[in-house]
Write a protein that holds these residues in place. Structure first.
Motif, PDB file in Angstrom:
ATOM      1  N   ASP A   1       0.826  -1.211   0.000  1.00 18.57           N
ATOM      2  CA  ASP A   1       0.000   0.000   0.000  1.00 18.57           C
ATOM      3  C   ASP A   1       0.864   1.267   0.000  1.00 18.57           C
ATOM      4  N   ILE A   2       1.948   1.257   0.788  1.00 16.56           N
ATOM      5  CA  ILE A   2       2.835   2.422   0.814  1.00 16.56           C
ATOM      6  C   ILE A   2       3.459   2.643  -0.561  1.00 16.56           C
ATOM      7  N   ALA A   3       3.963   1.547  -1.149  1.00 13.85           N
ATOM      8  CA  ALA A   3       4.601   1.656  -2.465  1.00 13.85           C
ATOM      9  C   ALA A   3       3.614   2.157  -3.516  1.00 13.85           C
ATOM     10  N   LEU A   4       2.384   1.661  -3.453  1.00 15.05           N
ATOM     11  CA  LEU A   4       1.372   2.077  -4.425  1.00 15.05           C
ATOM     12  C   LEU A   4       1.010   3.542  -4.232  1.00 15.05           C
TER      13      LEU A   4
ATOM     14  N   GLY B   1       3.580   4.184 -15.486  1.00 16.67           N
ATOM     15  CA  GLY B   1       3.913   2.808 -15.119  1.00 16.67           C
ATOM     16  C   GLY B   1       3.900   2.583 -13.623  1.00 16.67           C
ATOM     17  N   GLY B   2       3.020   3.281 -12.926  1.00 17.76           N
ATOM     18  CA  GLY B   2       3.025   3.272 -11.464  1.00 17.76           C
ATOM     19  C   GLY B   2       2.862   1.904 -10.843  1.00 17.76           C
ATOM     20  N   THR B   3       2.097   1.015 -11.468  1.00 17.52           N
ATOM     21  CA  THR B   3       1.894  -0.309 -10.875  1.00 17.52           C
ATOM     22  C   THR B   3       3.199  -1.095 -10.831  1.00 17.52           C
ATOM     23  N   ALA B   4       3.995  -1.000 -11.893  1.00 21.90           N
ATOM     24  CA  ALA B   4       5.277  -1.711 -11.922  1.00 21.90           C
ATOM     25  C   ALA B   4       6.258  -1.090 -10.931  1.00 21.90           C
ATOM     26  N   LYS B   5       6.260   0.226 -10.846  1.00 23.65           N
ATOM     27  CA  LYS B   5       7.156   0.896  -9.894  1.00 23.65           C
ATOM     28  C   LYS B   5       6.764   0.554  -8.461  1.00 23.65           C
ATOM     29  N   ALA B   6       5.458   0.437  -8.216  1.00 22.13           N
ATOM     30  CA  ALA B   6       4.997   0.036  -6.881  1.00 22.13           C
ATOM     31  C   ALA B   6       5.442  -1.387  -6.570  1.00 22.13           C
ATOM     32  N   ALA B   7       5.396  -2.254  -7.565  1.00 20.84           N
ATOM     33  CA  ALA B   7       5.832  -3.639  -7.373  1.00 20.84           C
ATOM     34  C   ALA B   7       7.312  -3.696  -7.020  1.00 20.84           C
ATOM     35  N   VAL B   8       8.114  -2.873  -7.698  1.00 22.00           N
ATOM     36  CA  VAL B   8       9.555  -2.832  -7.420  1.00 22.00           C
ATOM     37  C   VAL B   8       9.808  -2.377  -5.988  1.00 22.00           C
TER      38      VAL B   8
ATOM     39  N   ALA C   1       7.666  -2.285  -3.357  1.00 25.99           N
ATOM     40  CA  ALA C   1       7.099  -3.188  -2.357  1.00 25.99           C
ATOM     41  C   ALA C   1       7.918  -4.465  -2.218  1.00 25.99           C
ATOM     42  N   SER C   2       8.346  -5.017  -3.340  1.00 35.34           N
ATOM     43  CA  SER C   2       9.104  -6.267  -3.303  1.00 35.34           C
ATOM     44  C   SER C   2      10.477  -6.057  -2.690  1.00 35.34           C
ATOM     45  N   GLY C   3      11.067  -4.900  -2.934  1.00 36.00           N
ATOM     46  CA  GLY C   3      12.349  -4.602  -2.305  1.00 36.00           C
ATOM     47  C   GLY C   3      12.211  -4.515  -0.802  1.00 36.00           C
ATOM     48  N   LEU C   4      11.135  -3.894  -0.331  1.00 35.00           N
ATOM     49  CA  LEU C   4      10.900  -3.777   1.110  1.00 35.00           C
ATOM     50  C   LEU C   4      10.625  -5.139   1.745  1.00 35.00           C
ATOM     51  N   GLN C   5       9.784  -5.937   1.074  1.00 28.97           N
ATOM     52  CA  GLN C   5       9.466  -7.248   1.629  1.00 28.97           C
ATOM     53  C   GLN C   5      10.664  -8.185   1.569  1.00 28.97           C
ATOM     54  N   GLY C   6      11.444  -8.086   0.494  1.00 30.69           N
ATOM     55  CA  GLY C   6      12.580  -8.978   0.312  1.00 30.69           C
ATOM     56  C   GLY C   6      13.647  -8.815   1.360  1.00 30.69           C
ATOM     57  N   MET C   7      13.761  -7.619   1.915  1.00 31.20           N
ATOM     58  CA  MET C   7      14.842  -7.401   2.888  1.00 31.20           C
ATOM     59  C   MET C   7      14.566  -8.121   4.206  1.00 31.20           C
ATOM     60  N   VAL C   8      13.307  -8.473   4.475  1.00 27.94           N
ATOM     61  CA  VAL C   8      13.017  -9.238   5.679  1.00 27.94           C
ATOM     62  C   VAL C   8      12.669 -10.679   5.357  1.00 27.94           C
ATOM     63  N   ASN C   9      12.608 -11.011   4.064  1.00 33.42           N
ATOM     64  CA  ASN C   9      12.206 -12.350   3.653  1.00 33.42           C
ATOM     65  C   ASN C   9      13.413 -13.263   3.478  1.00 33.42           C
ATOM     66  N   GLY C  10      14.396 -12.821   2.677  1.00 30.84           N
ATOM     67  CA  GLY C  10      15.614 -13.605   2.500  1.00 30.84           C
ATOM     68  C   GLY C  10      15.532 -14.680   1.441  1.00 30.84           C
ATOM     69  N   SER C  11      14.413 -14.824   0.760  1.00 32.15           N
ATOM     70  CA  SER C  11      14.257 -15.825  -0.295  1.00 32.15           C
ATOM     71  C   SER C  11      13.669 -15.158  -1.520  1.00 32.15           C
TER      72      SER C  11
END
Length: 655
Positions: free
Chosen positions: A229-232, A240-247, A249-259
């Protein structure tokens, strides 16, 4: 009937997500119908997490004992949860032989706990007994089989080759050694703190487990949706806001996910359909999600699991590594934003309407979800240990989960959460222990310097070729090894070749770390891209190739920080030098990204693409005169594109 439809659709999405994870992520292919054995895994998993939390608070035991309890509990869970064949995951219960193997895994590791004084004192002086040798052999075999089940075969093959090298090194020319007999090698591998229970498992049994459990609790607080939601909100209204939001959001989630794969499937189930609905082609939606999810492992403060081991290998405190890694991470994600921007311009995809974006008021109500991450960052930068920072953040995240009705947990859910923490850590624990076999062999036989010398000889002493050969080795290894194991192996064997050229230690280790990670999006075995393609219903190989184009920065940045250590805040890292390096890097990546996408101000022809990529690479080169030449070349292409665009608009107005 209609009232139950959303629940049915949600359940179907969960089933599809699990099937994708099981297909592309070995660690997700576990038994789903344990029957009464579920109580056993619940008890062992809960006990392991409680042990880790207790020792984090009270102080860890001696490394061998801490590691043996950590590994023994984990391997027993692997045998109970992961069948001998992946096709057997839906069978009910646990076969007798897997229950026996789980018991043996507990015994061989707890043998170290109860005989620790004998193993480090009497056995060293008088030699290991025959029973010691049998236990060590069984422990190694049980570890390798458990790793095959939860991580995959490639790392097991490499570990077996390492063991064979240790046994028969006297028959190998050039890179050979005196050789070991099996009893000596087995006891060295299993009863010393330099192999299976070496640095990787020591870090896993202290820092890594806590941070993985921290990630599990964050998922419980629904922080993933908050990141989306923050990224969006921040990027959704732009081109291209949806793709930029995906980038983002995924970067934020990935830093605590590790996979990379888990992040791709987790966040991609939301972002990929959103991108497709906005007009992005399926393969591009899959590629951008995979590239961003993979990049999450280089995003501070957590950076997956390998960064903790890097701190131990390099002697650079983890609190410094997360600062050092910041500029390369910013460059990487800037490159992704550029790629998605040029693709959106090329396809004519605009941003979302204001009413389609999350409301600011809704985001502010959930701002407390940032508190655990803020605590980790603050404590690490203040010089606190990773153990202290993680433990305190876990407590805060746990408390926050009670603030909302949808995340508030009952006792049963808390116990399940403790078990989930253990399940999440299993692949990392197995990978760290097996990587210890490889690293231990490299150390005890002196293989590392020999391989480094071989790389240098093959490159005929040319630094660029040494970097190139090291990159290829890291990518190939990364296709079959998880990030943590890949880093341990390449740091032991490949990094010494780079260090021979008098570069900062942290730069050499970040180099191999980066290329081990991007293997997840590098064809032909690009598992994160394959997972994204599964969600997008796209061509997997086309998604992988597109992901490489988008993440081209990841293939350039490591060369940059070896030639310009100031990007890692090393060497002559004053404000002027760092600023110039960042600006030229950004401009260069923009040019390269536009060339690969095929669109700049307007569509690029073949000649313009070649010229633009040449100018971009010159901009990135660490020489001010050459960078200026690249700037001139890119400026010429810019002027040409502007003039062509102006002419085309004039013709349209006339017609």
């Amino acid at each position: 009937m209609n009232g139950g439809k959303p629940v049915v659709e949600h359940n179907k999405q969960e089933i599809d997500r699990h099937e994708l994870m099981a297909k592309y992520d070995k660690e997700s292919n576990f038994r789903t119908n344990l029957g009464s054995w579920g109580w056993v895994t619940l008890i062992i998993g809960t006990a392991l997490t409680i042990f880790q939390l207790y020792t984090a608070y009270q102080g860890a035991k001696v490394s061998m004992v801490q590691g043996a309890i950590h590994l023994g509990a984990a391997l027993s869970l692997v045998y109970l949860l992961y069948p001998i064949k992946s096709s057997m995951t839906k069978q009910r219960g646990v076969p007798w032989y897997d229950a026996l193997l789980a018991l043996m895994a507990l015994f061989t590791n707890f043998y170290i706990v109860y005989n620790y004084e004998h193993l480090i004192n009497e056995a060293i002086i008088f030699g290991f007994t025959a029973f010691d040798q049998i236990v060590a052999t069984a422990g190694i075999l049980l570890l390798l089989e458990a790793t095959r089940r939860v991580v995959g075969l490639p790392i097991v093959i490499i570990a077996m080759v390492a063991l064979l090298y240790g046994l028969f090194g006297n028959y190998i020319p050039i890179i050979g050694h005196a050789g070991y007999d099996w009893p000596t090698l087995a006891t060295e591998m299993f009863f010393s703190s330099s192999s299976i229970f070496g640095t990787p498992i020591q870090i896993s049994s202290t820092y890594i487990y806590l941070f993985l459990f921290f990630g599990v609790i964050l998922v419980k607080t629904n922080i993933g949706q908050f990141f989306n939601d923050i990224a969006l909100r921040l990027t959704g209204r732009y081109t291209g806001g949806t793709a930029k939001a995906a980038v983002a959001a995924s970067g934020l989630q990935g830093m605590v996910n590790g996979s990379s794969v888990a992040n791709t499937v987790g966040s991609g189930s939301f972002t990929i359909p959103m991108m497709k609905n906005a007009g992005f082609k399926p393969h591009f939606a899959a590629a951008s999600e995979a590239a961003a999810s993979t990049g999450g492992q280089i995003m501070p403060p957590i950076m997956g699991a390998a960064a903790f081991i890097m701190a131990s290998y390099t002697g650079v405190p983890y609190s410094e590594i997360i600062v050092i890694a910041l500029i390369p991470a910013i460059l990487y994600f800037s490159g992704l934003f550029m790629g998605t921007h040029f693709e959106a311009r090329k396809q004519g995809i605009l941003g979302l309407a204001k009413e389609q974006l999350p409301k600011t008021k809704s985001l502010l109500k959930r701002i407390d979800l940032f508190a655990p991450l803020a605590i980790i960052i603050g404590f690490l930068l203040a010089g606190k240990t990773p153990t202290f920072a993680a433990l305190f953040a876990i407590i805060v995240a746990f408390v926050i989960s009670f603030f909302r009705k949808d995340t508030r947990m009952k006792m049963k859910e808390i116990i399940n959460l403790l078990e989930e923490g253990a399940r999440t850590a299993l692949p990392v624990i197995a990978a760290c222990a097996t990587a210890g076999i490889i690293a231990g062999t490299v150390t005890t036989t002196g293989l590392g310097p020999k391989i480094a010398g071989g790389i240098i000889d093959l490159a005929q002493g040319q630094f660029f070729l040494v970097m190139f050969f090291t990159m290829i080795a890291c990518i190939i290894l990364g296709m079959g090894l998880p990030t943590t194991a890949n880093y341990v192996v390449t740091a032991s064997m490949a990094a010494p070749a780079i260090l021979a050229f008098d570069v900062p230690v942290i730069a050499a280790h970040m180099f191999v770390f980066y290329f081990g990670i991007v293997a997840d999006i590098t064809p032909p075995v690009c598992l994160a891209a394959y997972a994204g393609a599964g969600i997008a219903r796209a061509n997997p190989m086309k998604s992988g190739v597109t992901a490489v184009k988008l993440a081209i920065a990841a293939f350039i940045i490591p060369y940059m920080f070896l030639s310009q250590p100031m990007l890692l805040l090393q060497g002559d890292a004053n404000v002027w030098n760092v600023s110039v390096a960042i600006i030229t890097a950004m401009l260069g990546m923009a040019a390269v990204s536009a060339s690969l996408i095929g669109y700049y101000i307007k569509s690029l022809n073949r000649v313009e693409r070649i010229v633009l990529i040449a100018g971009g690479l010159l901009l990135i080169y660490p020489n001010i005169a050459i960078s200026l030449a690249g700037l001139v070349i890119c400026a010429i292409v810019t002027v040409v594109q502007l003039l062509q665009n102006k002419t085309e608009k004039a013709k349209k107005q006339v017609s």
